[in-house]
Every structure is written in C-alpha cells, then in structure tokens.
Design a protein around this motif. Structure first.
Motif, short mmCIF file in Angstrom:
data_model
loop_
_atom_site.label_atom_id
_atom_site.label_comp_id
_atom_site.label_asym_id
_atom_site.label_seq_id
_atom_site.Cartn_x
_atom_site.Cartn_y
_atom_site.Cartn_z
N ASP A 128 0.79 -1.22 0.23
CA ASP A 128 0.01 -0.01 0.16
C ASP A 128 1.01 1.32 0.13
OD1 ASP A 128 0.98 -0.40 2.56
OD2 ASP A 128 -0.86 0.22 3.50
N GLU A 129 2.05 0.99 0.07
CA GLU A 129 3.02 2.17 0.15
C GLU A 129 3.72 2.38 -1.36
OE1 GLU A 129 3.66 4.49 2.46
OE2 GLU A 129 2.37 3.70 3.94
N GLN A 130 3.18 3.51 -2.08
CA GLN A 130 3.80 3.66 -3.14
C GLN A 130 5.30 3.79 -3.66
OE1 GLN A 130 1.77 3.58 -6.09
NE2 GLN A 130 3.73 3.29 -7.27
N ALA A 131 6.05 4.28 -2.39
CA ALA A 131 7.51 4.45 -2.49
C ALA A 131 8.06 3.00 -2.29
CB ALA A 131 8.07 5.44 -1.46
N VAL A 132 7.68 1.94 -1.61
CA VAL A 132 7.82 0.68 -1.61
C VAL A 132 7.69 0.08 -2.75
CG1 VAL A 132 7.69 -1.52 -0.53
CG2 VAL A 132 7.63 0.45 0.90
N LEU A 133 6.75 0.12 -3.47
CA LEU A 133 6.38 -0.29 -4.95
C LEU A 133 7.53 0.07 -5.77
CD1 LEU A 133 2.49 -0.14 -5.19
CD2 LEU A 133 4.00 -2.31 -4.65
N ASN A 134 7.64 1.54 -5.85
CA ASN A 134 8.56 2.00 -6.60
C ASN A 134 10.10 1.49 -6.60
OD1 ASN A 134 6.46 3.29 -7.66
ND2 ASN A 134 7.07 5.45 -6.76
N THR A 135 10.44 1.53 -5.23
CA THR A 135 11.92 0.97 -4.89
C THR A 135 12.16 -0.38 -5.39
OG1 THR A 135 12.01 2.66 -3.13
CG2 THR A 135 13.34 0.64 -3.01
N LEU A 136 11.27 -1.18 -4.95
CA LEU A 136 11.29 -2.66 -5.36
C LEU A 136 11.27 -2.83 -6.99
CD1 LEU A 136 9.16 -4.45 -2.80
CD2 LEU A 136 11.39 -4.49 -2.85
N GLN A 137 10.48 -2.14 -7.59
CA GLN A 137 10.26 -2.18 -8.94
C GLN A 137 11.52 -1.77 -9.55
OE1 GLN A 137 7.22 0.18 -10.75
NE2 GLN A 137 7.13 -1.42 -12.72
N LEU A 138 12.33 -0.55 -9.14
CA LEU A 138 13.41 -0.27 -9.74
C LEU A 138 14.77 -1.26 -9.55
CD1 LEU A 138 13.60 3.46 -8.63
CD2 LEU A 138 13.34 2.51 -11.15
N ILE A 139 14.48 -1.89 -8.55
CA ILE A 139 15.65 -2.83 -8.06
C ILE A 139 15.48 -4.09 -9.22
CG2 ILE A 139 16.44 -4.38 -6.34
CD1 ILE A 139 15.83 -2.11 -4.31
N LEU A 140 14.37 -4.50 -9.13
CA LEU A 140 14.04 -5.71 -9.79
C LEU A 140 14.07 -5.68 -10.99
CD1 LEU A 140 11.22 -7.30 -7.38
CD2 LEU A 140 13.68 -8.06 -7.63
N LEU A 141 13.88 -4.53 -11.91
CA LEU A 141 13.93 -4.23 -13.22
C LEU A 141 15.39 -4.41 -13.60
CD1 LEU A 141 11.18 -1.22 -13.88
CD2 LEU A 141 11.27 -3.84 -14.93
N LYS A 142 16.30 -3.78 -12.74
CA LYS A 142 17.83 -3.66 -12.94
C LYS A 142 18.07 -5.18 -13.09
CE LYS A 142 18.82 0.50 -11.21
NZ LYS A 142 19.77 1.33 -10.08
N ASP A 143 17.69 -6.12 -12.34
CA ASP A 143 17.78 -7.48 -12.64
C ASP A 143 17.30 -8.29 -13.76
OD1 ASP A 143 19.59 -7.56 -10.50
OD2 ASP A 143 18.31 -7.93 -9.16
N GLY A 144 16.54 -7.51 -14.57
CA GLY A 144 15.86 -8.40 -15.59
C GLY A 144 14.59 -8.73 -15.41
N HIS A 145 13.95 -8.54 -14.35
CA HIS A 145 12.54 -9.06 -14.31
C HIS A 145 11.50 -8.42 -14.90
CE1 HIS A 145 14.39 -11.92 -11.52
NE2 HIS A 145 15.10 -10.78 -10.76
N GLU A 146 10.62 -9.13 -14.82
CA GLU A 146 8.85 -8.35 -15.23
C GLU A 146 8.40 -8.07 -13.94
OE1 GLU A 146 4.90 -9.15 -17.99
OE2 GLU A 146 6.73 -10.39 -18.22
#
Length: 64
Positions: free
Chosen positions: A24-42
């Motif tokens: 429910d925290e947009q900042a958490v979603l954004n941070t995790l998304q950035l980290i995991l996108l760098k590792d090549g995940h969808e």
C-alpha cells in the motif's frame, strides 16, 4: 572457477522472472520495482492484497 560457474547458473536461473508486488506504500512499490527491473525481471505492482489475488486469478485463468 567453480564458484563462478555456480554463480552464473544461479544468476541465469533467477533472472527474467515475472514478479507480482503488493504494497500500500507507493514508495515501496517504486523502489522494489526499480531494483528488480535492473535484474531483468518483469514487474507487476498492485496496491493491496485483493488486487494481487485478482491479478493471480486472471493470470491463472488465461492459462486454462
């Protein structure tokens, strides 16, 4: 040398996975998304558990 081979196999095994993140925290979603996108995940993000369940249900029904 063996450590490098094992690390490479581990890396290829975990890269490129589809990951659903619910928070429910947009900042958490954004941070995790950035980290995991760098590792090549969808990455799919949703704001709560119900939305996550709905996404999983939709994905499961498409495969039937």
């Amino acid at each position: 040398m063996i450590g490098g081979i094992i690390n490479q196999r581990r890396k290829s095994f975990i890269m490129g996975k589809k990951i659903l993140i619910a928070d429910d925290e947009q900042a958490v979603l954004n941070t995790l998304q950035l980290i995991l996108l760098k590792d090549g995940h969808e990455i799919i993000t949703v704001p709560d558990g119900k939305s996550a369940f709905d996404k999983l249900h939709q994905a499961y029904n498409r495969k039937l």
